[in-house]
Design an enzyme around this catalytic site. Sequence first.
Site, mmCIF file in Angstrom:
data_model
loop_
_atom_site.group_PDB
_atom_site.id
_atom_site.type_symbol
_atom_site.label_atom_id
_atom_site.label_comp_id
_atom_site.label_asym_id
_atom_site.label_seq_id
_atom_site.Cartn_x
_atom_site.Cartn_y
_atom_site.Cartn_z
ATOM 1 N N GLU A 10 13.557 80.998 5.657
ATOM 2 C CA GLU A 10 14.269 82.169 6.177
ATOM 3 C C GLU A 10 15.703 81.800 6.539
ATOM 4 O O GLU A 10 16.125 81.971 7.677
ATOM 5 C CB GLU A 10 13.547 82.690 7.434
ATOM 6 C CG GLU A 10 12.080 83.030 7.237
ATOM 7 C CD GLU A 10 11.334 83.281 8.555
ATOM 8 O OE1 GLU A 10 11.886 82.990 9.636
ATOM 9 O OE2 GLU A 10 10.200 83.776 8.490
ATOM 10 N N PRO A 11 16.467 81.274 5.596
ATOM 11 C CA PRO A 11 17.833 80.857 5.935
ATOM 12 C C PRO A 11 18.746 82.066 6.140
ATOM 13 O O PRO A 11 18.605 83.081 5.457
ATOM 14 C CB PRO A 11 18.271 80.058 4.706
ATOM 15 C CG PRO A 11 17.530 80.704 3.576
ATOM 16 C CD PRO A 11 16.186 81.112 4.147
ATOM 17 N N TYR A 62 28.439 82.256 22.784
ATOM 18 C CA TYR A 62 27.915 80.887 22.671
ATOM 19 C C TYR A 62 29.000 79.837 22.839
ATOM 20 O O TYR A 62 28.755 78.661 22.582
ATOM 21 C CB TYR A 62 27.318 80.641 21.271
ATOM 22 C CG TYR A 62 26.357 81.634 20.734
ATOM 23 C CD1 TYR A 62 25.194 81.971 21.426
ATOM 24 C CD2 TYR A 62 26.569 82.216 19.480
ATOM 25 C CE1 TYR A 62 24.282 82.872 20.882
ATOM 26 C CE2 TYR A 62 25.655 83.106 18.933
ATOM 27 C CZ TYR A 62 24.521 83.427 19.638
ATOM 28 O OH TYR A 62 23.627 84.302 19.085
ATOM 29 N N ARG A 118 22.320 81.626 8.318
ATOM 30 C CA ARG A 118 23.640 81.047 8.493
ATOM 31 C C ARG A 118 24.081 80.180 7.302
ATOM 32 O O ARG A 118 25.220 80.260 6.855
ATOM 33 C CB ARG A 118 23.620 80.185 9.761
ATOM 34 C CG ARG A 118 24.978 79.743 10.252
ATOM 35 C CD ARG A 118 24.813 78.785 11.442
ATOM 36 N NE ARG A 118 23.950 79.296 12.493
ATOM 37 C CZ ARG A 118 24.362 80.066 13.496
ATOM 38 N NH1 ARG A 118 25.639 80.396 13.603
ATOM 39 N NH2 ARG A 118 23.516 80.505 14.409
ATOM 40 N N CYS A 168 39.274 94.427 27.437
ATOM 41 C CA CYS A 168 39.532 94.203 28.851
ATOM 42 C C CYS A 168 38.422 93.355 29.478
ATOM 43 O O CYS A 168 37.615 93.830 30.284
ATOM 44 C CB CYS A 168 39.656 95.544 29.554
ATOM 45 S SG CYS A 168 40.973 96.510 28.809
ATOM 46 N N GLU A 169 38.359 92.113 29.058
ATOM 47 C CA GLU A 169 37.404 91.133 29.580
ATOM 48 C C GLU A 169 38.071 89.771 29.439
ATOM 49 O O GLU A 169 38.634 89.471 28.376
ATOM 50 C CB GLU A 169 36.123 91.059 28.716
ATOM 51 C CG GLU A 169 35.295 92.305 28.634
ATOM 52 C CD GLU A 169 34.331 92.484 29.801
ATOM 53 O OE1 GLU A 169 34.135 91.518 30.575
ATOM 54 O OE2 GLU A 169 33.802 93.592 29.937
ATOM 55 N N ARG A 183 30.714 85.716 18.887
ATOM 56 C CA ARG A 183 30.160 84.361 18.967
ATOM 57 C C ARG A 183 30.929 83.439 19.924
ATOM 58 O O ARG A 183 30.308 82.723 20.707
ATOM 59 C CB ARG A 183 30.034 83.731 17.579
ATOM 60 C CG ARG A 183 29.097 84.509 16.649
ATOM 61 C CD ARG A 183 28.771 83.769 15.359
ATOM 62 N NE ARG A 183 28.003 82.576 15.624
ATOM 63 C CZ ARG A 183 28.478 81.343 15.645
ATOM 64 N NH1 ARG A 183 29.750 81.115 15.371
ATOM 65 N NH2 ARG A 183 27.700 80.329 15.926
HETATM 66 C C1 PLP Z 1 17.536 84.216 13.153
HETATM 67 C C2 PLP Z 1 16.312 83.800 12.448
HETATM 68 C C3 PLP Z 1 16.379 83.100 11.239
HETATM 69 C C4 PLP Z 1 17.665 82.642 10.627
HETATM 70 O O1 PLP Z 1 18.222 81.548 11.280
HETATM 71 P P1 PLP Z 1 19.500 80.796 10.676
HETATM 72 O O2 PLP Z 1 19.837 79.796 11.677
HETATM 73 O O3 PLP Z 1 20.569 81.808 10.472
HETATM 74 O O4 PLP Z 1 19.071 80.193 9.368
HETATM 75 C C5 PLP Z 1 15.189 82.836 10.584
HETATM 76 N N1 PLP Z 1 13.990 83.215 11.098
HETATM 77 C C6 PLP Z 1 13.892 83.869 12.271
HETATM 78 C C7 PLP Z 1 12.555 84.251 12.778
HETATM 79 C C8 PLP Z 1 15.048 84.181 12.976
HETATM 80 O O5 PLP Z 1 14.936 84.823 14.153
#
Ligand code: PLP
Length: 419
Positions: free
Chosen positions: A273-274, A316, A276, A342-343, A312
Amino acid sequence: MNYFHYVENELWCEEVPVTNIAEEVGTPFYLYSHRTLDRHFNVFDEAFADVPHIICFSSKANSNIAILRVIIKKGGGMDIVSGGELYRALLAGVDPKKVVYSGVGKREDEIRFAIENEILMFNVESSQELEIINFCAGKMNKRARISLRVNPDVDSKTHSYISTGLKENKFGINIHNAFDEYHQAKKLEHIDIIGIDCHIGSQITKVSPFLDALGRLTNLINLLREDDIDIQYLDLGGGLGITYDEENPPHPTEYAEAIISRAKGINCTFIFEPGRVIMGNAGILVSRVLYTKSNADKNFIIVDAGMNDLIRPSLYNSYHQIQAVIQKERGLFSADVVGPICESGDFLAKNRVVPRFERGDLLAVMSAGAYSFSMSSNYNSRPRVAEVLVKDDQYYVIKRRETYEDIVRGEDIPGFLQE
Ligand SMILES: *Cc1c(COP(=O)(O)O)cnc(C)c1O
């Protein structure tokens, strides 16, 4: 590697000068490179060519339907975390058999929507959720395929806000309870157990946390198989990091080789599940300098993009490189690059050595393809910015800039206030 590059001191995206787009679309805007996205997907996909796998892009990283469409056309699926993301994925033409649904707080209507569309599987995060999925499937006379999202209690050594695989995090089912939970699931009438899942965090720059998690999952798979619970899908989540500044994350090939060798003989279809790593460096945010000012010991560059457009850094404290769209002979100085909100938390860079920008200059906030537009808001009643996709020497507005009408859409003044 990406296709944002300088041609005679001017920033281009593929074959298009960024300045041209800024003149026609206005600022700020997000700019994505199709060639970069394509390359990142291919590199990841080819790294796992030797094993059965599905790449389910994490659509929360960038949920524009044109971006999703690029990935779907390349054979990718989607990792969704809401009904809204399922809606987007379907609109972009996803094959529901390549959709996995994660998230700790799935509502019943969202669960029904996903069952109706026969997604590949729910990544279940609690025993109550499991019961509700079973209940919904029963009412609909359907079966729901599930995996349990196991929290393997490994330290991914990333920012605490994006670490998800420690036992104190809200995500998943504690690994020590997972075995029993699977046996509970097996008793449910409308549930088919098909997988196991984990996602230990984001922006992870080492292979070892992934291998730790994988080891714990494969142990569990073997135990479950002894009890006739057949796990066909092993979902390792996302989380592979990218270079924003000086990070040195493993290349997807290194990541893949380590995983494949650790999981030898497990005989599962892998799911990844990539987010980023596919999108982060395939996009930038282009903004214009409105003003500069200095006080006693600080320089400020005030730009037309703010924390509502890119949160971001504020959320973070994350680092994004700031580059001049047109490089000129001008010294460097240390400054805060701040937005109009305005922060005091509204900044894109703090105490950063940057070119001596002047009013009217364009600057590029790099590595802004993931968790950037998708996290933007209308705070301070600022219309959300445009998104543009470049392919070769052409560019396409894939989301138009919002208007003032857009930002009040749906609001209403009740009758009693109308005189
Ligand atoms: C956000 C998320 C991802 C993706 O994470 P990356 O760091 O962007 O690869 C994959 N799986 C789940 C369950 C997430 O919440």
